[in-house]
Design a protein around this motif. Sequence first.
Motif, PDB file in Angstrom:
ATOM      1  N   ASP A 138       0.937  -1.274   0.067  1.00 19.17           N
ATOM      2  CA  ASP A 138      -0.033   0.048   0.015  1.00 19.17           C
ATOM      3  C   ASP A 138       0.840   1.276  -0.059  1.00 19.17           C
ATOM      4  N   TYR A 144      -6.895  -6.677   4.926  1.00 19.99           N
ATOM      5  CA  TYR A 144      -6.285  -6.096   3.608  1.00 19.99           C
ATOM      6  C   TYR A 144      -7.085  -6.107   2.581  1.00 19.99           C
ATOM      7  N   GLN A 197      -8.612   0.632   5.868  1.00 18.56           N
ATOM      8  CA  GLN A 197      -7.798   1.850   5.670  1.00 18.56           C
ATOM      9  C   GLN A 197      -7.269   2.452   6.705  1.00 18.56           C
TER      10      GLN A 197
END
Length: 678
Positions: free
Chosen positions: A389, A428, A433
Amino acid sequence: MRANSNRVDDFPAFACQDQTTATTATATVVVEPPQPSSDNPMPPPPSPPPRRELHRVCLPPKKSTLQKLKSRLCDIFFPDNPLSNFKNQTGIRKLVLALQFLFPVLHWGPNYSFRLLKSDIVSGLTIASLAIPQGISYAKLANLPPIIGLYSSFVPPLLYAALGSSRHLAVGPVSIASLVMGTMLGEAVSFADKPMLYLKVALTATFFAGVFQASLGLLRLGFVIDFLSKATLIGFMAGAAIIVSLQQLKGLLGIVHFTNQMQIVPVLSSVVNHREEWSWQTITMGFSFLFLLLATRKISTRAPKLFWVSAAAPLASVIISTIMVCAIKPTTRQIQIIGHLPKGVNPPSLNMLWLGGPYLVLTIKTGIVTGILSLTEGIAVGRTFAALDNYQVDGNKEMLAIGLMNMAGSCTSCYVTTGSFSRSAVNYNAGAQSAISNVIMAATVFITLMFLMPLFYYTPNLILAAVIITAVIGLINYEAAIQLWNIDKLDFIAFLCSFFGVLFVSVPMGLGISVGISVFKILLHVTRPNTSILGNIPGTQIYQKIGRCKEAERVPSFLIMAVESPIYFANSSYLQERMLRWITEEERIAANTESTLKCIILDMSAVTAIDTSGIDLLRELRMMLRKRSLELVLVNPSGTVMEKLHESKILESFRLQGVYLTVGEAVADISSDWKADP
């Protein structure tokens, strides 16, 4: 005479820029000069040969001993320079930054939005469906009451949400730490005979695990866990996964009297020797649910968008199996059930910590081992999903967060927890978030603890065994083992030793073998560093290892050697023997080709450090080569190495011709001198 291009001076590093010395190759030829005449005017003098530039080898800027010590300690303990943001800030701003540093939630919390909350609610509920059955199962794996697993899925995630720096790490009990704790404590204390004593030593071991982890983070000693290399961890986890899976045959087959040993031979012997205790009802239901869970796991692996199938399958299996058992109400002989689980949140357990007594050494040892394993898994998982990410996870912050989480957990009836790979992967994929997903999961567990515990009374042990097998089977990474074989045979040997050590000796001993192999590998690289002979690629100034590059050719009259590690007391003798052997072989080759070996060039570009033993090696080597009419030349020593060579006065023995910046300049300059002075 060679130019003073390699003279070592005390001047700052910037003085090295654009500092070159030009030399001109000269030849002494006696010729009768022509006499000028009107018909034959005297020709103009010949143009001088081209000038050759040689660059200085500089010393680093002068520093006091205190400055050197400070710089070195900063490099060791603060490579990420965590205090850089505090410079040139007001007192209030520094206080705010300090609080944000200690509590990352204060950094991202003010920017949190409802849009992010919706994603975190979905992911939190999803991982809760996995955390509840896994928490109960892993507690039994650690020989603890199942309720302890649910307690450990409530308080620690709340603490991590405030202290952790990963957005996707899902916190709770994990299989490997549970297995190791159950094995190490079970060798000294029996849960069946002394359940309260076992619970006390387990909570105390958890406390020491947290102290150890928090100390590593606070003192920035995270490199300690790096002694578990990837190869040894792959072998350890694969072996532990097989042992855990075989141990679950007790639940899948309905065996009552089962061995407490964790080696493959006693486990299989116990399965065979207690055939009369096998229950066909348990076997039928247990393997049916096991195949169902494995099938859902395969579906999610093949189609990542269907991650929710494998995430919801454990809780769905628990619910279905509980309803089935409740409906048929079998006897204990046919299907074993969990039984009563107390309602309510975590009771305080500070009074249950034993910080003395006969089991103190056992709890400290168990805490350190489980602390290392849980840290290794938690940080590795956090960094994996952070890379996916595109954000960073601070390893030292994670150690401190996980350590404080376990210390507080030991005071609230929790055992060792960390980031779980399976739950984090689900988190995930579900679109988490932030760490709020851990808060949602904890809230779900809270509701379960307060209102739903009576519903687990008829939950069969067989479904817990099936959940554990499904979770740990992913730790057997045969593709990584094949890759180890293809890339590094020594790593593959480390993998095998760790794997078979866990299977046939014991889990703690397998971990010890893993650490021992990792340390041995480090010592092997330090004591037997890579060395090579370099050759020139014709038409260039590039020098490469002979054998690696087909175009590389030996330079006549030169032997160019390269050392690719620090030169320490641990490898100085080996390097001396290696170099002398190469020199002897090169002299033999030169004699067969009717040429003469004149100069030894030692490329020190990859030598990052040197100690007094290494300096003595260079001094002795130069003396031995001088007796054999050979010249020793050093090329491109680093700043710290150059400084030590200068302080030791060894450079004085090299005079003006012993240190060059590149191999090409050394060969060109020395060759020109040989031509000038045949």
